[in-house]
Design a protein around this motif. Structure first.
Motif, PDB file in Angstrom:
ATOM      1  N   PHE A  50      10.441   2.328  13.691  1.00 17.43           N
ATOM      2  CA  PHE A  50       9.506   2.154  12.647  1.00 17.43           C
ATOM      3  C   PHE A  50       8.777   3.565  12.105  1.00 17.43           C
ATOM      4  O   PHE A  50       8.574   4.458  13.008  1.00 17.43           O
ATOM      5  CB  PHE A  50       8.296   1.364  13.371  1.00 17.43           C
ATOM      6  CG  PHE A  50       8.326  -0.128  13.479  1.00 17.43           C
ATOM      7  CD1 PHE A  50       8.076  -1.102  12.512  1.00 17.43           C
ATOM      8  CD2 PHE A  50       9.304  -0.466  14.481  1.00 17.43           C
ATOM      9  CE1 PHE A  50       8.318  -2.369  12.818  1.00 17.43           C
ATOM     10  CE2 PHE A  50       9.568  -2.074  14.717  1.00 17.43           C
ATOM     11  CZ  PHE A  50       8.925  -3.037  14.000  1.00 17.43           C
ATOM     12  N   TRP A  51       8.491   3.476  11.006  1.00 20.81           N
ATOM     13  CA  TRP A  51       7.935   4.751  10.278  1.00 20.81           C
ATOM     14  C   TRP A  51       6.387   4.280   9.732  1.00 20.81           C
ATOM     15  O   TRP A  51       6.645   3.433   9.047  1.00 20.81           O
ATOM     16  CB  TRP A  51       8.688   5.292   9.128  1.00 20.81           C
ATOM     17  CG  TRP A  51      10.021   5.941   9.763  1.00 20.81           C
ATOM     18  CD1 TRP A  51      10.355   7.352   9.985  1.00 20.81           C
ATOM     19  CD2 TRP A  51      11.309   5.380  10.053  1.00 20.81           C
ATOM     20  NE1 TRP A  51      11.292   7.594  10.354  1.00 20.81           N
ATOM     21  CE2 TRP A  51      12.090   6.383  10.261  1.00 20.81           C
ATOM     22  CE3 TRP A  51      11.623   4.034   9.858  1.00 20.81           C
ATOM     23  CZ2 TRP A  51      13.471   6.100  10.626  1.00 20.81           C
ATOM     24  CZ3 TRP A  51      13.054   3.915  10.047  1.00 20.81           C
ATOM     25  CH2 TRP A  51      13.935   4.776  10.632  1.00 20.81           C
ATOM     26  N   ALA A  52       5.442   5.247   9.584  1.00 16.78           N
ATOM     27  CA  ALA A  52       4.161   4.885   8.957  1.00 16.78           C
ATOM     28  C   ALA A  52       4.272   5.968   7.710  1.00 16.78           C
ATOM     29  O   ALA A  52       4.863   7.013   7.759  1.00 16.78           O
ATOM     30  CB  ALA A  52       3.013   5.291   9.802  1.00 16.78           C
ATOM     31  N   GLY A  53       3.901   5.356   6.736  1.00 16.14           N
ATOM     32  CA  GLY A  53       4.268   6.041   5.274  1.00 16.14           C
ATOM     33  C   GLY A  53       2.988   6.305   4.720  1.00 16.14           C
ATOM     34  O   GLY A  53       1.999   5.674   4.598  1.00 16.14           O
ATOM     35  N   PHE A  54       2.909   7.776   4.311  1.00 16.94           N
ATOM     36  CA  PHE A  54       1.914   8.272   3.602  1.00 16.94           C
ATOM     37  C   PHE A  54       1.998   8.890   2.448  1.00 16.94           C
ATOM     38  O   PHE A  54       3.131   9.563   2.227  1.00 16.94           O
ATOM     39  CB  PHE A  54       1.169   9.387   4.686  1.00 16.94           C
ATOM     40  CG  PHE A  54       0.725   8.988   5.949  1.00 16.94           C
ATOM     41  CD1 PHE A  54      -0.664   8.748   6.183  1.00 16.94           C
ATOM     42  CD2 PHE A  54       1.710   8.839   7.110  1.00 16.94           C
ATOM     43  CE1 PHE A  54      -1.013   7.941   7.435  1.00 16.94           C
ATOM     44  CE2 PHE A  54       1.411   8.355   8.386  1.00 16.94           C
ATOM     45  CZ  PHE A  54      -0.199   7.975   8.458  1.00 16.94           C
ATOM     46  N   ARG A  55       1.185   8.748   1.450  1.00 18.25           N
ATOM     47  CA  ARG A  55       1.125   9.634   0.144  1.00 18.25           C
ATOM     48  C   ARG A  55       0.052  10.347  -0.066  1.00 18.25           C
ATOM     49  O   ARG A  55      -1.094   9.826   0.103  1.00 18.25           O
ATOM     50  CB  ARG A  55       1.282   8.426  -1.026  1.00 18.25           C
ATOM     51  CG  ARG A  55       1.504   9.024  -2.530  1.00 18.25           C
ATOM     52  CD  ARG A  55       1.586   8.242  -3.559  1.00 18.25           C
ATOM     53  NE  ARG A  55       0.344   7.048  -3.457  1.00 18.25           N
ATOM     54  CZ  ARG A  55       0.082   6.095  -4.452  1.00 18.25           C
ATOM     55  NH1 ARG A  55       1.185   5.816  -5.239  1.00 18.25           N
ATOM     56  NH2 ARG A  55      -0.991   5.498  -4.480  1.00 18.25           N
ATOM     57  N   ASP A  56       0.374  11.716  -0.081  1.00 14.58           N
ATOM     58  CA  ASP A  56      -0.913  12.494  -0.242  1.00 14.58           C
ATOM     59  C   ASP A  56      -1.871  12.471   0.875  1.00 14.58           C
ATOM     60  O   ASP A  56      -3.086  12.488   0.668  1.00 14.58           O
ATOM     61  CB  ASP A  56      -1.586  12.480  -1.643  1.00 14.58           C
ATOM     62  CG  ASP A  56      -0.699  12.700  -2.731  1.00 14.58           C
ATOM     63  OD1 ASP A  56       0.126  13.459  -2.742  1.00 14.58           O
ATOM     64  OD2 ASP A  56      -0.855  11.874  -3.916  1.00 14.58           O
ATOM     65  N   GLY A  57      -1.248  12.364   2.199  1.00 15.04           N
ATOM     66  CA  GLY A  57      -2.143  11.862   3.326  1.00 15.04           C
ATOM     67  C   GLY A  57      -2.768  10.545   3.498  1.00 15.04           C
ATOM     68  O   GLY A  57      -3.278  10.547   4.621  1.00 15.04           O
ATOM     69  N   GLU A  58      -2.556   9.589   2.685  1.00 12.75           N
ATOM     70  CA  GLU A  58      -3.223   8.419   2.824  1.00 12.75           C
ATOM     71  C   GLU A  58      -2.184   7.460   3.203  1.00 12.75           C
ATOM     72  O   GLU A  58      -1.248   7.500   2.439  1.00 12.75           O
ATOM     73  CB  GLU A  58      -3.653   8.019   1.647  1.00 12.75           C
ATOM     74  CG  GLU A  58      -4.672   6.576   1.383  1.00 12.75           C
ATOM     75  CD  GLU A  58      -5.168   6.317   0.084  1.00 12.75           C
ATOM     76  OE1 GLU A  58      -5.378   5.167  -0.327  1.00 12.75           O
ATOM     77  OE2 GLU A  58      -5.238   7.084  -0.934  1.00 12.75           O
ATOM     78  N   PHE A  59      -2.412   6.517   4.269  1.00 18.47           N
ATOM     79  CA  PHE A  59      -1.633   5.628   4.520  1.00 18.47           C
ATOM     80  C   PHE A  59      -1.490   4.479   3.481  1.00 18.47           C
ATOM     81  O   PHE A  59      -2.300   3.963   3.085  1.00 18.47           O
ATOM     82  CB  PHE A  59      -2.276   4.949   5.974  1.00 18.47           C
ATOM     83  CG  PHE A  59      -1.263   3.782   6.540  1.00 18.47           C
ATOM     84  CD1 PHE A  59      -0.060   4.146   7.001  1.00 18.47           C
ATOM     85  CD2 PHE A  59      -1.564   2.436   6.199  1.00 18.47           C
ATOM     86  CE1 PHE A  59       0.466   3.142   7.775  1.00 18.47           C
ATOM     87  CE2 PHE A  59      -0.962   1.321   6.846  1.00 18.47           C
ATOM     88  CZ  PHE A  59       0.224   1.482   7.550  1.00 18.47           C
ATOM     89  N   ARG A  95       0.237  -1.670   1.946  1.00 19.74           N
ATOM     90  CA  ARG A  95      -0.982  -2.138   1.173  1.00 19.74           C
ATOM     91  C   ARG A  95      -0.945  -2.563  -0.099  1.00 19.74           C
ATOM     92  O   ARG A  95      -0.327  -2.328  -1.022  1.00 19.74           O
ATOM     93  CB  ARG A  95      -2.093  -0.941   1.320  1.00 19.74           C
ATOM     94  CG  ARG A  95      -2.249  -0.467   2.701  1.00 19.74           C
ATOM     95  CD  ARG A  95      -3.274   0.780   2.931  1.00 19.74           C
ATOM     96  NE  ARG A  95      -4.277   0.828   1.932  1.00 19.74           N
ATOM     97  CZ  ARG A  95      -4.445   1.779   0.993  1.00 19.74           C
ATOM     98  NH1 ARG A  95      -3.947   3.028   1.219  1.00 19.74           N
ATOM     99  NH2 ARG A  95      -5.349   1.678   0.044  1.00 19.74           N
ATOM    100  N   ARG A  96      -1.859  -3.595  -0.167  1.00 18.65           N
ATOM    101  CA  ARG A  96      -1.904  -4.397  -1.480  1.00 18.65           C
ATOM    102  C   ARG A  96      -2.303  -3.424  -2.604  1.00 18.65           C
ATOM    103  O   ARG A  96      -1.771  -3.650  -3.766  1.00 18.65           O
ATOM    104  CB  ARG A  96      -2.965  -5.629  -1.529  1.00 18.65           C
ATOM    105  CG  ARG A  96      -2.834  -6.419  -2.757  1.00 18.65           C
ATOM    106  CD  ARG A  96      -3.895  -7.393  -2.527  1.00 18.65           C
ATOM    107  NE  ARG A  96      -4.619  -7.811  -1.646  1.00 18.65           N
ATOM    108  CZ  ARG A  96      -5.662  -8.773  -1.490  1.00 18.65           C
ATOM    109  NH1 ARG A  96      -5.918  -9.356  -2.783  1.00 18.65           N
ATOM    110  NH2 ARG A  96      -6.443  -8.939  -0.119  1.00 18.65           N
ATOM    111  N   GLU A  97      -3.080  -2.534  -2.370  1.00 13.93           N
ATOM    112  CA  GLU A  97      -3.516  -1.555  -3.491  1.00 13.93           C
ATOM    113  C   GLU A  97      -2.411  -0.839  -4.007  1.00 13.93           C
ATOM    114  O   GLU A  97      -2.393  -0.069  -5.267  1.00 13.93           O
ATOM    115  CB  GLU A  97      -4.515  -0.482  -3.072  1.00 13.93           C
ATOM    116  CG  GLU A  97      -5.909  -1.228  -2.436  1.00 13.93           C
ATOM    117  CD  GLU A  97      -5.844  -1.546  -0.986  1.00 13.93           C
ATOM    118  OE1 GLU A  97      -5.255  -1.134  -0.231  1.00 13.93           O
ATOM    119  OE2 GLU A  97      -6.089  -2.773  -0.654  1.00 13.93           O
ATOM    120  N   CYS A  98      -1.353  -0.724  -3.214  1.00 13.82           N
ATOM    121  CA  CYS A  98      -0.080   0.264  -3.582  1.00 13.82           C
ATOM    122  C   CYS A  98       1.178  -0.853  -4.084  1.00 13.82           C
ATOM    123  O   CYS A  98       2.061  -0.138  -4.301  1.00 13.82           O
ATOM    124  CB  CYS A  98       0.386   0.997  -2.341  1.00 13.82           C
ATOM    125  SG  CYS A  98      -0.812   1.902  -1.700  1.00 13.82           S
TER     126      CYS A  98
END
Length: 190
Positions: free
Chosen positions: A66-75, A102-105
């Motif tokens: 499993f990987w946790a994904g971040f864009r510009d430091g935000e999960f 996340r739904r916002e993404c």
């Protein structure tokens, strides 16, 4: 060991206990969980589900997990490539792809971008022969990601559920892509 992966917009880090708070928040969104359990998980349920995953390193030994994904430091979510269980000592030949964003993404291509990096890792680094993915037939968003990855629909199976979710009567769909198909689509040799 499970490597970190990078895309144009995402940094995918191996999932660890430090990510648990993000996972609890993600599973607390009923829309994110709609096609999985039909409701949000309570913080206690999410913690019980994710805490063992965050410390489970068996799949890491074969380059999957499993990987946790971040864009510009935000999960933004997580991605996975799970080998068949139990995790074999020798290298597996197939893995099941998964993700949750996340739904916002939603709608910005991040699910596909992260999944593409994981599938590429599965074929080009780990050397798998096939990657599969499964979802409810009514989950059009996830099915769209699968198609964008070049995966093809191989089965639809209507299962008996103790507590069926809306749409379960249309079944669960399985998609797959082989290393050869991936290589042809990407124009590279794996």
């Amino acid at each position: 060991m499970l490597p970190s992966l990078r895309t144009r917009r995402l940094a995918l880090e191996p999932l660890r206990p430090a990510h648990l708070t993000h996972l609890i928040d993600l599973d607390g969104d009923s829309e994110v969980m709609r096609h999985l359990i039909g409701r949000a998980r309570t913080p206690e349920e999410a913690r019980a589900h994710w805490a063992p995953v965050c410390v489970g390193l068996a799949a890491d030994g074969v380059g999957l997990g499993f990987w946790a994904g971040f864009r510009d430091g935000e999960f933004v979510g997580w991605w996975s490539a799970s080998p068949p269980l139990p995790v074999a000592i020798e290298a597996p030949t197939t893995a099941e792809l998964g993700w949750r964003v996340r739904r916002e993404c939603w709608g910005g291509g991040l699910a596909t971008e992260g999944a593409r990096a994981v599938v590429g890792h599965c074929f080009e680094t780990v050397g798998l022969e096939k990657v599969t993915a499964e979802t409810m037939a009514v989950n059009h968003g996830s099915r769209g990601v699968m198609r964008k990855l070049g995966m093809r629909h191989v089965t639809t199976e209507v299962r008996d559920w103790e507590d069926p979710l809306p749409g379960s009567e249309q079944g669960e769909v399985t998609y797959e892509i082989t290393r050869e198909e991936w290589s042809r689509a990407s124009g590279e040799t794996c």
